[in-house]
Scaffold this motif. Sequence first.
Motif, PDB file in Angstrom:
ATOM      1  N   ARG A 136     -24.177  -3.923   3.927  1.00  0.00           N
ATOM      2  CA  ARG A 136     -23.484  -4.721   3.184  1.00  0.00           C
ATOM      3  C   ARG A 136     -22.098  -4.423   2.634  1.00  0.00           C
ATOM      4  NH1 ARG A 136     -25.667  -9.407   3.011  1.00  0.00           N
ATOM      5  NH2 ARG A 136     -24.506 -10.056   1.136  1.00  0.00           N
ATOM      6  N   THR A 137     -21.483  -3.552   3.090  1.00  0.00           N
ATOM      7  CA  THR A 137     -20.258  -3.063   2.799  1.00  0.00           C
ATOM      8  C   THR A 137     -19.286  -3.716   3.660  1.00  0.00           C
ATOM      9  OG1 THR A 137     -20.310  -0.963   4.231  1.00  0.00           O
ATOM     10  CG2 THR A 137     -20.975  -0.910   1.797  1.00  0.00           C
ATOM     11  N   VAL A 138     -17.804  -3.904   3.036  1.00  0.00           N
ATOM     12  CA  VAL A 138     -16.798  -4.449   3.814  1.00  0.00           C
ATOM     13  C   VAL A 138     -15.772  -3.577   3.328  1.00  0.00           C
ATOM     14  CG1 VAL A 138     -17.732  -6.709   4.089  1.00  0.00           C
ATOM     15  CG2 VAL A 138     -16.292  -6.374   1.980  1.00  0.00           C
ATOM     16  N   THR A 139     -14.905  -3.114   4.374  1.00  0.00           N
ATOM     17  CA  THR A 139     -13.204  -2.461   4.244  1.00  0.00           C
ATOM     18  C   THR A 139     -12.617  -3.485   4.442  1.00  0.00           C
ATOM     19  OG1 THR A 139     -14.233  -0.387   4.777  1.00  0.00           O
ATOM     20  CG2 THR A 139     -12.032  -0.637   4.918  1.00  0.00           C
ATOM     21  N   VAL A 140     -11.628  -3.908   3.359  1.00  0.00           N
ATOM     22  CA  VAL A 140     -10.401  -4.633   3.521  1.00  0.00           C
ATOM     23  C   VAL A 140      -9.227  -4.159   3.631  1.00  0.00           C
ATOM     24  CG1 VAL A 140      -9.539  -6.650   2.565  1.00  0.00           C
ATOM     25  CG2 VAL A 140     -11.795  -6.329   2.035  1.00  0.00           C
ATOM     26  N   VAL A 141      -8.270  -4.482   4.755  1.00  0.00           N
ATOM     27  CA  VAL A 141      -7.255  -3.854   4.783  1.00  0.00           C
ATOM     28  C   VAL A 141      -6.104  -4.777   4.706  1.00  0.00           C
ATOM     29  CG1 VAL A 141      -5.614  -2.515   6.627  1.00  0.00           C
ATOM     30  CG2 VAL A 141      -8.055  -1.839   6.102  1.00  0.00           C
ATOM     31  N   VAL A 142      -5.124  -4.627   4.087  1.00  0.00           N
ATOM     32  CA  VAL A 142      -4.168  -5.709   4.107  1.00  0.00           C
ATOM     33  C   VAL A 142      -2.702  -5.224   4.338  1.00  0.00           C
ATOM     34  CG1 VAL A 142      -2.828  -7.262   2.487  1.00  0.00           C
ATOM     35  CG2 VAL A 142      -5.341  -7.188   2.241  1.00  0.00           C
ATOM     36  N   ARG A 143      -1.763  -6.033   5.222  1.00  0.00           N
ATOM     37  CA  ARG A 143      -0.493  -5.468   5.434  1.00  0.00           C
ATOM     38  C   ARG A 143       0.256  -6.899   4.973  1.00  0.00           C
ATOM     39  NH1 ARG A 143       1.265  -5.389  11.503  1.00  0.00           N
ATOM     40  NH2 ARG A 143       1.178  -7.716  10.779  1.00  0.00           N
ATOM     41  N   ALA A 144       1.325  -6.543   4.038  1.00  0.00           N
ATOM     42  CA  ALA A 144       2.045  -7.427   3.671  1.00  0.00           C
ATOM     43  C   ALA A 144       3.649  -7.133   4.241  1.00  0.00           C
ATOM     44  CB  ALA A 144       2.191  -7.732   2.221  1.00  0.00           C
ATOM     45  N   ARG A 145       4.219  -8.189   4.789  1.00  0.00           N
ATOM     46  CA  ARG A 145       5.559  -7.707   5.254  1.00  0.00           C
ATOM     47  C   ARG A 145       6.426  -8.593   4.193  1.00  0.00           C
ATOM     48  NH1 ARG A 145       4.158  -8.681  11.636  1.00  0.00           N
ATOM     49  NH2 ARG A 145       4.283  -6.708  12.424  1.00  0.00           N
ATOM     50  N   ASP A 146       7.661  -7.983   4.023  1.00  0.00           N
ATOM     51  CA  ASP A 146       8.432  -8.955   2.933  1.00  0.00           C
ATOM     52  C   ASP A 146      10.018  -8.586   3.390  1.00  0.00           C
ATOM     53  OD1 ASP A 146       9.163 -10.445   0.969  1.00  0.00           O
ATOM     54  OD2 ASP A 146       8.893  -9.326  -0.417  1.00  0.00           O
ATOM     55  N   ARG A 147      10.244  -8.741   4.740  1.00  0.00           N
ATOM     56  CA  ARG A 147      11.736  -8.477   4.982  1.00  0.00           C
ATOM     57  C   ARG A 147      12.595  -9.247   4.149  1.00  0.00           C
ATOM     58  NH1 ARG A 147      14.846  -9.545   9.860  1.00  0.00           N
ATOM     59  NH2 ARG A 147      13.271 -10.884  10.521  1.00  0.00           N
ATOM     60  N   HIS A 148      13.817  -8.576   3.770  1.00  0.00           N
ATOM     61  CA  HIS A 148      14.687  -9.459   3.221  1.00  0.00           C
ATOM     62  C   HIS A 148      15.859  -9.531   4.004  1.00  0.00           C
ATOM     63  CE1 HIS A 148      12.892  -9.221  -0.612  1.00  0.00           C
ATOM     64  NE2 HIS A 148      12.232  -8.134  -0.207  1.00  0.00           N
ATOM     65  N   GLY A 149      16.850 -10.369   3.742  1.00  0.00           N
ATOM     66  CA  GLY A 149      17.654 -11.061   4.436  1.00  0.00           C
ATOM     67  C   GLY A 149      17.583 -12.036   5.384  1.00  0.00           C
ATOM     68  N   ILE A 150      16.468 -12.651   5.317  1.00  0.00           N
ATOM     69  CA  ILE A 150      16.205 -13.867   6.295  1.00  0.00           C
ATOM     70  C   ILE A 150      15.970 -14.867   5.387  1.00  0.00           C
ATOM     71  CG2 ILE A 150      15.347 -12.606   8.023  1.00  0.00           C
ATOM     72  CD1 ILE A 150      12.540 -13.368   7.058  1.00  0.00           C
ATOM     73  N   PRO A 151      16.365 -16.321   5.642  1.00  0.00           N
ATOM     74  CA  PRO A 151      16.200 -17.547   4.806  1.00  0.00           C
ATOM     75  C   PRO A 151      14.590 -17.593   4.604  1.00  0.00           C
ATOM     76  CG  PRO A 151      17.761 -17.842   6.699  1.00  0.00           C
ATOM     77  CD  PRO A 151      17.155 -16.483   6.904  1.00  0.00           C
ATOM     78  N   LYS A 152      14.112 -17.700   3.561  1.00  0.00           N
ATOM     79  CA  LYS A 152      12.845 -17.950   3.315  1.00  0.00           C
ATOM     80  C   LYS A 152      12.586 -18.371   1.736  1.00  0.00           C
ATOM     81  CE  LYS A 152      11.919 -13.187   2.325  1.00  0.00           C
ATOM     82  NZ  LYS A 152      11.022 -12.034   2.460  1.00  0.00           N
ATOM     83  N   PRO A 153      11.544 -18.894   1.281  1.00  0.00           N
ATOM     84  CA  PRO A 153      11.275 -19.223  -0.027  1.00  0.00           C
ATOM     85  C   PRO A 153      11.055 -18.156  -0.982  1.00  0.00           C
ATOM     86  CG  PRO A 153       9.933 -20.628   1.504  1.00  0.00           C
ATOM     87  CD  PRO A 153      10.505 -19.615   2.199  1.00  0.00           C
ATOM     88  N   GLN A 154      11.960 -17.685  -1.638  1.00  0.00           N
ATOM     89  CA  GLN A 154      11.753 -16.258  -2.353  1.00  0.00           C
ATOM     90  C   GLN A 154      12.151 -16.637  -3.723  1.00  0.00           C
ATOM     91  OE1 GLN A 154      14.429 -14.043   0.015  1.00  0.00           O
ATOM     92  NE2 GLN A 154      16.061 -14.080  -1.450  1.00  0.00           N
ATOM     93  N   GLY A 155      12.366 -17.724  -4.232  1.00  0.00           N
ATOM     94  CA  GLY A 155      12.789 -17.849  -5.615  1.00  0.00           C
ATOM     95  C   GLY A 155      14.289 -17.109  -6.320  1.00  0.00           C
ATOM     96  N   LYS A 156      13.902 -16.195  -7.294  1.00  0.00           N
ATOM     97  CA  LYS A 156      14.989 -15.553  -7.783  1.00  0.00           C
ATOM     98  C   LYS A 156      14.961 -13.869  -7.352  1.00  0.00           C
ATOM     99  CE  LYS A 156      17.116 -18.686 -10.152  1.00  0.00           C
ATOM    100  NZ  LYS A 156      17.617 -18.418 -11.792  1.00  0.00           N
ATOM    101  N   GLN A 157      14.275 -13.591  -6.394  1.00  0.00           N
ATOM    102  CA  GLN A 157      14.195 -12.244  -6.010  1.00  0.00           C
ATOM    103  C   GLN A 157      15.542 -11.610  -5.598  1.00  0.00           C
ATOM    104  OE1 GLN A 157      10.215 -11.008  -4.109  1.00  0.00           O
ATOM    105  NE2 GLN A 157       9.906 -13.247  -4.068  1.00  0.00           N
ATOM    106  N   SER A 158      15.969 -10.552  -6.011  1.00  0.00           N
ATOM    107  CA  SER A 158      17.177 -10.220  -5.653  1.00  0.00           C
ATOM    108  C   SER A 158      17.573  -9.599  -4.400  1.00  0.00           C
ATOM    109  CB  SER A 158      17.480  -8.854  -6.646  1.00  0.00           C
ATOM    110  OG  SER A 158      18.753  -8.030  -6.160  1.00  0.00           O
ATOM    111  N   ASP A 159      18.869  -9.884  -4.013  1.00  0.00           N
ATOM    112  CA  ASP A 159      18.953  -9.644  -2.357  1.00  0.00           C
ATOM    113  C   ASP A 159      19.732  -8.218  -2.342  1.00  0.00           C
ATOM    114  OD1 ASP A 159      21.183 -10.439  -3.732  1.00  0.00           O
ATOM    115  OD2 ASP A 159      22.086 -11.632  -2.065  1.00  0.00           O
ATOM    116  N   ARG A 160      19.878  -7.490  -3.563  1.00  0.00           N
ATOM    117  CA  ARG A 160      20.179  -6.227  -3.978  1.00  0.00           C
ATOM    118  C   ARG A 160      19.381  -5.149  -4.362  1.00  0.00           C
ATOM    119  NH1 ARG A 160      25.887  -7.852  -7.196  1.00  0.00           N
ATOM    120  NH2 ARG A 160      26.408  -9.759  -5.909  1.00  0.00           N
ATOM    121  N   PHE A 161      19.845  -4.066  -4.273  1.00  0.00           N
ATOM    122  CA  PHE A 161      18.896  -2.962  -5.022  1.00  0.00           C
ATOM    123  C   PHE A 161      18.398  -3.451  -6.261  1.00  0.00           C
ATOM    124  CE2 PHE A 161      18.442   0.891  -7.425  1.00  0.00           C
ATOM    125  CZ  PHE A 161      17.065   1.285  -7.238  1.00  0.00           C
ATOM    126  N   ALA A 162      19.008  -3.659  -7.154  1.00  0.00           N
ATOM    127  CA  ALA A 162      18.913  -3.902  -8.586  1.00  0.00           C
ATOM    128  C   ALA A 162      19.173  -5.328  -8.896  1.00  0.00           C
ATOM    129  CB  ALA A 162      19.894  -3.057  -9.372  1.00  0.00           C
TER     130      ALA A 162
END
Length: 608
Positions: free
Chosen positions: A130-156
Amino acid sequence: MTVPRSEYPRPQFVRSDWLCLNGSWQFEADPGDSGLERGLRERDLAETIVVPFCPESALSGVHRTDFLNAVWYRRTVRLPDEWTGRRVLLHFQASDYETTVWVNGREAVRHRGGFTPFTTEITGSIEGDRTVTVVVRARDRHGIPKPQGKQSDRFAPHGCHYTRTTGLWQTVWMEPVPEIAFRRPRITPDVGNRRFEIVTPLDAGGPGANRTGYTVRVTLREGDEVLAVAETPTDRDLSPRLSLPVPEDRVRFWSPSDPHLYDLTLELLGPEGAVVDRATSYAGLRSVTIDGKAIKINGETIFQRLVLDQGYWPESVMTAPSDDELRRDIERSLAVGFNGARLHQKVFEERFLYWADRLGYLLWGEFGDWGCNGYGPSAEPQQPNAGYITQWLEALERDYNHPSIIGWCPLNETWQHLTDRMTALDDVTRGMWLATVATDPTRPVLDASGYSHRIPEVTLYDSHDYDQNPVTFRDRHASLIDGKPFINGADGRPVSVGYRGQPYFVSEFGGIWWNPAAFDNRESWGYGERVRNIEEFYARFQGLCDVLLDHPDMFGYCYTQLTDIYPEENGLYTFDRQPKFDADRLRAIQMRKAAIEAAASLPSAGAD
């Protein structure tokens, strides 16, 4: 270690049995997005992180603010023995942006979108111990049109663009359910008939599941007192529908002055009459209607004194550091005289909506679409795609039941010019608007906040106006009375279809720049010329508010903004939520109109 954000994450659809998976997870950044090829799915990861805080945040323990193209998570969980014999669901409240989940080595689910929840059944992957190992990969490549709100397109952070969020940023959890189980109900208040209409979709667990002989029972309560009960068999409809009338002597409408909520209990009865699934919810009896240029709540005109709330915290970015802080932000807003908020460029956590329901706080639900508001690297306008519609529909499904939400706005400041050539933005704007009015005919819908109104039949109209001079600000909006409102534009070329006398409000204004600590020339900004002293702030704030409060054709306004955020220092509170102004004084300025209207409604002296 104390489990962070351990409160129940789905407060309008609550089961008693659940397991919070927040806390310490293995973690590893994958800047080249080559982790699958390099074996990250199979091995232990190099670091640890505190979920549900994003790796860019201090509370995560990682605090890495550079671009993270992909990140990995890993955790092994032993399921409670009492869950044996039931299906097990794994829930992610939000993960930014493209997420793949493996459970015990098997791919379980993929999801695209950074703001909305997703679920997968993992029963078939549970092993003997009754054990489960959950592995998650999240991709978040910037510079492509996508719904991202106010997340910065620069380092800071810069201007009104803020620290990014990557990967898991809301609660991860599990729950056991029977073979046939409820999915999230759909609760519609019917104020005219003093009742609630309820749809109870069922998850049959597989194509072979037999629903014959099952019954849905819904009970309406006030505290321990039962007000109404309705039942219907499940085999007549894929989503059984019930109607629950409120006894006439127990009718109380939900409103800012009386945010009354009724309790609901949903029960699924098996063929033998035993309860096989049970969940609780709540509902508010509330209507939103349009009457000429007024928006009415339960038939009453309530001037909407809204504040722009963007939901960022210095130590935890888009995730509230605690459930208490979600509630306190609403209380901070109420303390200075607002009665609601635009939830700006972000789909807020469900717990925030729960507290708004409890506190009588009016909300406009929005989407984080700002990735399509400007020009991309090729100097061509960035165009949205079908994912915008899909992800917005997920947000509508999640939040439909909340009485505090009194309007929807899927897009913001999409200012590309109207031409005789259709663009993807034209299609997506209409698609999101049509999806909203079809999904929810009970609330008004604004096609886009400020600038581009591309839907001729839209039932609301607005503008953004950061003019800092109350005199010229008043002049710009005086002609609304004559049917000629101020309309945002660009280079003299049209970005909106014509105004047709719809209800109108200035949905962004103010943004007055004030922070004495920034006078040492460190990075700081607000709208217009910075006021020279605090009294000048109060004079400007009152002057701008008075223009809109006194305007006979405005149904409300939205002031920018509740708190400072990074270098943007135009909030009424600092970024760490310290007050910048006298709350009573701000409240008195905004409540003046409400006080006059209340006094006018009182019986005159000597009246019978």
